[in-house]
Scaffold this motif. Structure first.
Motif, PDB file in Angstrom:
ATOM      1  N   ARG A   1       4.038   1.198  -1.014  1.00 42.23           N
ATOM      2  CA  ARG A   1       4.882   1.331  -2.299  1.00 42.23           C
ATOM      3  C   ARG A   1       3.817   1.933  -3.453  1.00 42.23           C
ATOM      4  N   ASP A   2       2.679   1.383  -3.574  1.00 46.32           N
ATOM      5  CA  ASP A   2       1.676   1.815  -4.350  1.00 46.32           C
ATOM      6  C   ASP A   2       1.104   3.335  -4.240  1.00 46.32           C
ATOM      7  N   GLY A   3       1.519   3.723  -3.163  1.00 47.77           N
ATOM      8  CA  GLY A   3       0.695   5.123  -2.939  1.00 47.77           C
ATOM      9  C   GLY A   3      -0.541   5.204  -2.597  1.00 47.77           C
ATOM     10  N   VAL A   4      -0.973   4.124  -2.236  1.00 46.62           N
ATOM     11  CA  VAL A   4      -2.520   3.999  -1.584  1.00 46.62           C
ATOM     12  C   VAL A   4      -2.720   4.845  -0.108  1.00 46.62           C
ATOM     13  N   ILE A   5      -1.480   4.732   0.630  1.00 52.26           N
ATOM     14  CA  ILE A   5      -1.415   5.477   1.890  1.00 52.26           C
ATOM     15  C   ILE A   5      -0.231   6.111   1.942  1.00 52.26           C
ATOM     16  N   GLU A   6      -0.037   7.669   2.583  1.00 54.34           N
ATOM     17  CA  GLU A   6       0.946   8.316   2.634  1.00 54.34           C
ATOM     18  C   GLU A   6       1.921   7.941   3.900  1.00 54.34           C
TER      19      GLU A   6
ATOM     20  N   TRP B   1       0.917  -1.095   0.029  1.00 56.00           N
ATOM     21  CA  TRP B   1      -0.070  -0.071   0.060  1.00 56.00           C
ATOM     22  C   TRP B   1       0.689   1.199  -0.016  1.00 56.00           C
TER      23      TRP B   1
ATOM     24  N   SER C   1       2.682   7.501   9.526  1.00 57.65           N
ATOM     25  CA  SER C   1       1.702   8.209   8.393  1.00 57.65           C
ATOM     26  C   SER C   1       2.298   9.407   8.262  1.00 57.65           C
TER      27      SER C   1
END
Length: 97
Positions: A6-11, A4, A23
């Protein structure tokens, strides 16, 4: 969680040494001009669609007058023919008596 982040789903960042997920602070999107620009773009599009629809529904001034004059001439001709037919029928009735 790694995927998540790595994919930019969460900062966030993963602190592997401490075993925690840290976070990042989420910026207030509404403090920027981006929502205002998006709203303005949508509003402008809707107004343009409305204006185009109004233009498409409008008629040139006095466009109906030529049709009215033609129909009036046809009506007068039909009335004249009906009067002639009625007169000829009346004459035939007078001849029969």
């Amino acid at each position: 969680f790694v995927a998540w982040v790595r994919d930019g789903v969460i900062e966030a960042e993963i602190d592997h040494a401490a075993g925690v997920l840290i976070s990042k602070e989420v910026a207030d999107l509404y403090a920027t001009l981006e929502p205002q620009a998006a709203f303005h773009k949508r509003t402008t599009f809707c107004l343009n669609v409305h204006n185009d629809a109004v233009k498409a529904m409008s008629f040139p001034p006095d466009a109906h007058k030529s049709d009215f004059e033609e129909e009036e001439a046809k009506r007068k001709e039909r009335l004249r023919e009906e009067a002639e037919l009625a007169q000829s029928l009346a004459e035939e009735e007078d001849e029969d008596f």
